[in-house]
Design an enzyme around this catalytic site. Sequence first.
Site, PDB file in Angstrom:
ATOM      1  N   THR A   1       0.847  -1.187   0.000  1.00  0.00           N
ATOM      2  CA  THR A   1       0.000   0.000   0.000  1.00  0.00           C
ATOM      3  C   THR A   1       0.885   1.240   0.000  1.00  0.00           C
ATOM      4  O   THR A   1       1.886   1.288   0.714  1.00  0.00           O
ATOM      5  CB  THR A   1      -0.960   0.016   1.221  1.00  0.00           C
ATOM      6  OG1 THR A   1      -1.777   1.178   1.172  1.00  0.00           O
ATOM      7  CG2 THR A   1      -0.214  -0.017   2.540  1.00  0.00           C
TER       8      THR A   1
ATOM      9  N   HIS B   1       2.293 -11.413  14.329  1.00  0.00           N
ATOM     10  CA  HIS B   1       3.340 -11.934  15.213  1.00  0.00           C
ATOM     11  C   HIS B   1       3.059 -13.358  15.675  1.00  0.00           C
ATOM     12  O   HIS B   1       3.919 -13.996  16.285  1.00  0.00           O
ATOM     13  CB  HIS B   1       3.471 -11.000  16.426  1.00  0.00           C
ATOM     14  CG  HIS B   1       4.826 -11.008  17.054  1.00  0.00           C
ATOM     15  ND1 HIS B   1       5.884 -11.722  16.548  1.00  0.00           N
ATOM     16  CD2 HIS B   1       5.312 -10.374  18.162  1.00  0.00           C
ATOM     17  CE1 HIS B   1       6.949 -11.542  17.306  1.00  0.00           C
ATOM     18  NE2 HIS B   1       6.623 -10.722  18.291  1.00  0.00           N
TER      19      HIS B   1
END
Length: 418
Positions: free
Chosen positions: A336, A389
């Site tokens: 993006t 994560h």
Amino acid sequence: MIELKIPELAESITGGTVVEWFVETGAIVKKGDPVLEIETDKINVEIPANTSGVIKSIRKQVEEEVNVGDIVAIIDDKHELSSGKAEKVDTQPTVQGRTIHTGELKKAVDYIVATPSARKKARQLAIDLKELNGQVPLTRIQSSDVEAFAKQKELINEKVENKAPTIDFVQEEKQVTNNTKNERAKQIERIKMSPRRRTIAKRLVEAQQEAAMLTTFNEIDLSVVMEIRTKRKDTFFKKHGVKLGFMSFFTKAVVMALKEFPVLNAELQDDEILLKKFYDIGIAVSTNDGLVVPVLRAADELGFAQIEAEIGRLGEKAKARKLELSDLQGGTFTITNGGVFGSLFSTPILNTPQVGILGMHTIQKRPVVLEDDTIVVQPMMYVALSYDHRIVDGKDAVQFLKYLKQLLETPYDLLLES
């Protein structure tokens, strides 16, 4: 009786919001006829009838949320089209692309075939699509037809207004009170969120709640990339017909970095990690309806010119609201670029079920200390990598960005690979 359910739409699209019903209870439909339109966070979709018959009941109303598998209507597939409201006749005319019995003509006249973008444009311009039925015979109404009709209607209204002087009947406003609360209330505009905006908001919150999202940052000296672009832009355009932009460099670098750190080109399903050995890169595009992410297929097999051309094609389709579900399915990683709007620094949100997204930012000249301690002014860009994560360790994320930085600061490996 047959249940009409919301079918499987696309990967990561689990439902949407009912925008419009094209039929009413008692309407005659044929298998394949579009009967309602739903708006998802990615695209508008028309849901077709799964059988021929008569709509007996509608279970979901406009602005109600629906999920894949929800029952939205009941169709009586045993109903004789020649009984009741429709006479049995042998003549079979065609109305707006549908072959029907003349006994169904009344129903057919009310049946409007239009694209989702045309229906949206009509709502925006307060145009009744029935007014276009006779003007666009035997075809599917497009958004361009609606715009042309709106302009024509506006011109007609202008001519009528110019024929006679108008009288202003606006009454004098009431005296403003000293009540501060009332004063502030008058200065507030209440705007209802569109179904797509509501769905996007819901998906973004879900992404933050479901993933253990973390972001790491780095900065890239783009002086060599800019030098290459300056030297080769004219010959590149003459040869390929497209401009040499930054996105091809970043896409190439991302693919090479994903090959080095495959856990960022993965997906988490229950207790399994799906490592993907293909590279379908999502390129985020901002439109008036919100952010969409069309997918650049097999980016590892494309050269610079092919990447630039495909990104341009997908961007144009997105802005024209002509993206198809196939354009949005199956991305493995997303890029993006908030830099086109002037963003210097940001933390992009994951495009689930992907586990990584790269945020590009505006290029800004800044003083940089070189290895020999000299200070020079260089074109620098901050980049951000948001990652899940749960399956991506901080070490992998940091090294991914360092490798990306290395590739873009010395981009000759990228050029040789092409």
